[in-house]
Design a protein around this motif. Structure first.
Motif, PDB file in Angstrom:
ATOM      1  N   SER A   2       0.834  -1.206   0.000  1.00 25.31           N
ATOM      2  CA  SER A   2       0.000   0.000   0.000  1.00 25.31           C
ATOM      3  C   SER A   2       0.866   1.251   0.000  1.00 25.31           C
ATOM      4  O   SER A   2       0.596   2.207  -0.713  1.00 25.31           O
ATOM      5  N   GLU A  14      -8.359   7.627  -0.347  1.00 24.67           N
ATOM      6  CA  GLU A  14      -8.037   6.673  -1.406  1.00 24.67           C
ATOM      7  C   GLU A  14      -7.704   7.418  -2.695  1.00 24.67           C
ATOM      8  O   GLU A  14      -8.100   8.568  -2.894  1.00 24.67           O
ATOM      9  N   THR A  15      -6.970   6.748  -3.567  1.00 29.94           N
ATOM     10  CA  THR A  15      -6.433   7.411  -4.750  1.00 29.94           C
ATOM     11  C   THR A  15      -7.513   7.957  -5.684  1.00 29.94           C
ATOM     12  O   THR A  15      -7.322   9.007  -6.268  1.00 29.94           O
ATOM     13  N   LYS A  73     -14.162  11.781   3.189  1.00 33.61           N
ATOM     14  CA  LYS A  73     -14.298  11.364   1.788  1.00 33.61           C
ATOM     15  C   LYS A  73     -15.464  12.084   1.121  1.00 33.61           C
ATOM     16  O   LYS A  73     -15.337  12.569  -0.005  1.00 33.61           O
TER      17      LYS A  73
END
Length: 185
Positions: free
Chosen positions: A14, A52-53, A149
């Motif tokens: 990761s 997250e990407t 997010k």
């Protein structure tokens, strides 16, 4: 022991992927701004969110799109810093406020950005009805979200909906500058 080793290997994988992603996005920022320190600060500000990407990708695109609209009037590292802070504190801060106040979006576009019928849209609509400035209304929308997010996605959609066409036009008109920066990189 094997479970712990698997976790460590997963973490290393990761971490390796995150570093690869950060390097790729650094190159993308550099291609636009042509400045090592600006590109480093911009990606570091966003990577610090720990998202997250896919979510980070939207923020990178939004920051670059905004920069293509305003150039150094809204420095990219300042913008990414205020994006990160706004996500963390659920309130619009810094240069992000300028990008929101200068946005000219129709009600339909705001609905796309905020999500039709969401708590964020309801909070935004109430704030605008009460006469609040756009940045304050957007702060209300951020405050109505449940996590980082969701706030990141709101900001990403706002910047990309508002300034995405600017990036496409910039890419078309400034391809020699982009090519020169990429070659220098």
């Amino acid at each position: 022991y094997r479970q712990m080793q698997a976790k460590l290997e997963g973490s290393a994988t990761s971490f390796g992927y995150a570093m690869e992603f950060a390097n790729e996005k650094y190159k993308e920022f550099y291609t636009y701004v042509g400045d090592d320190q600006m590109a480093t600060n911009a990606i570091t500000n966003l990577m610090g969110l720990g998202l997250e990407t896919q979510t980070l990708e939207g923020l990178v695109d939004g920051a670059i799109s905004t920069w293509t609209a305003y150039g150094d009037s809204i420095p990219i590292e300042s913008l990414t810093e205020s994006i990160a802070e706004s996500i963390n504190v659920s309130k619009v801060t810094g240069t992000l406020a300028d990008t929101i106040n200068w946005a000219s979006l129709s009600n339909e576009k705001w609905e796309t950005v905020l999500g039709k019928g969401t708590k964020a849209q309801k909070a935004f609509n109430k704030a605008t009805k009460d006469g609040e400035a756009l940045e304050d209304a957007f702060s209300s929308a951020l405050g109505a979200t449940s996590d980082t997010k969701e706030r990141a996605n709101l900001i990403s959609r706002l910047l990309n909906e508002t300034y995405g066409e600017s990036r496409a036009k910039y890419d078309e008109l400034a391809d020699s500058i982009l090519d020169a920066n990429e070659a220098e990189l």
